[in-house]
Write an enzyme that holds these catalytic residues in place. Sequence first.
Site, PDB file in Angstrom:
ATOM      1  N   ASP A  40      -1.888 -23.538 -39.559  1.00  0.00           N
ATOM      2  CA  ASP A  40      -2.747 -24.279 -38.642  1.00  0.00           C
ATOM      3  C   ASP A  40      -3.459 -23.301 -37.711  1.00  0.00           C
ATOM      4  O   ASP A  40      -2.841 -22.673 -36.861  1.00  0.00           O
ATOM      5  CB  ASP A  40      -1.915 -25.279 -37.829  1.00  0.00           C
ATOM      6  N   HIS A  41      -4.755 -23.177 -37.875  1.00  0.00           N
ATOM      7  CA  HIS A  41      -5.553 -22.252 -37.073  1.00  0.00           C
ATOM      8  C   HIS A  41      -6.067 -22.910 -35.791  1.00  0.00           C
ATOM      9  O   HIS A  41      -6.768 -22.276 -35.011  1.00  0.00           O
ATOM     10  CB  HIS A  41      -6.729 -21.719 -37.904  1.00  0.00           C
ATOM     11  N   SER A  42      -5.744 -24.158 -35.558  1.00  0.00           N
ATOM     12  CA  SER A  42      -6.191 -24.844 -34.342  1.00  0.00           C
ATOM     13  C   SER A  42      -5.465 -24.288 -33.125  1.00  0.00           C
ATOM     14  O   SER A  42      -4.428 -23.641 -33.239  1.00  0.00           O
ATOM     15  CB  SER A  42      -5.957 -26.356 -34.453  1.00  0.00           C
TER      16      SER A  42
END
Length: 405
Positions: A350-352
Amino acid sequence: MTDSAKTLSWDSIASLPFLHCDCALTTFKMGTQWSSIQKRLKLVFWGPLSCRHLQISMALALSVFVLLAFTVCDAAISCQNEAGEPVDWFIIYKLPTHKIGEVGSGVNYMYLDPSLETWQLSKFMINSSQGAIGNTLSQLYSKAIVNKTSNAAYALYNDSPPVLKYLRGYGHTKGLLLFDLHQGFWLSHSIPHFPSFPEMGYLYPSSGKVNGQTALCVSLHYDQFLHITQHLVYLFPRFYNCSVPSAFATKLPQLAQLCAGHRPEAPSNKKMDQLVSRQGEMFFTFAKSERFVDDIYTGWVAQVLNANLLVETWQRQGHDLPSNCSLPNHVMNIKRIRLPGSVPFHSKYDHSKWCISWAYQKHLTCLGDLNREVSQMWRGGGLLCSYNTLIYKAFRQVVDWYIGC
């Protein structure tokens, strides 16, 4: 039957039911554009008219009015929802390719705006020009904006821009501004190599499929872009494509400087500010420069807001900061996400970058730029925060597992 002389008032024209276009009529009646319409119509309705002539003239006049009315409505720059309609704000959460026990397409996403009660799985794909982001960015890619840059300003920034090589020294931040002298939008997101240059049209990078990503779009009045510009001064983003015509540069000189590759002097190493959306939704921002050497979540946000935080960021093994309970207000890493109707996935996919208050009563949600990594303590970056209950509940429910104190 003899023709009798007729006259037609401007109010009677404006009141015709099929001419109603709220944004246009408001603009026309409140500003000089309505006077301009009247002058044009006087060329048609000049002096007494016969019934037959009135019908012909009225048809011509109404054609002019409707054309101008819809032109004004279409020209209102704002965030666009899934149906291509103006919306005050929206958030998307793109699902990663790798979920627990499942491999997906990497282009599906969940959608949220003020009209919904919770996340909604979009029927569109993020690599399609349809959907909320595609609709919103179509205003940038349209020939009306690109070819008439004196009427609008835009600025695209990304520490990992499309096509160009990566350069050190810039803030770790990604986003887009598009506005005219009335209103516009700010799209803050986590997607590398995005968005594409205006001349290329809508393109979603293949590199953006693997990990989860988030994007927050807010529609704003023109005066709010001064606050955003001041926010960006601290971050020092890498602007890779800009147009700031003279009409905007005089009022937003710092944005013009940033777009030209210059760095205006920031008065301190960090700044909090407030933003108000077009519909009155309150947001507030945190901006830190590289001179504020600390984890933005632990060393600043949690303490100044007096809130324990659950934080979701991209945490690469060996680079991540552990949950921190050494200060009065704690910061705890989220390790697993489960969006409604979806298979859960780990934070490493998850790059958020977002955080919420651990306590339900606070209703705090922030979306932003920085990962909880040692190296990013030395990077410029920020957060866009809200106490909106709908947004908080949407993010609170997706926390599947976190490392507490």
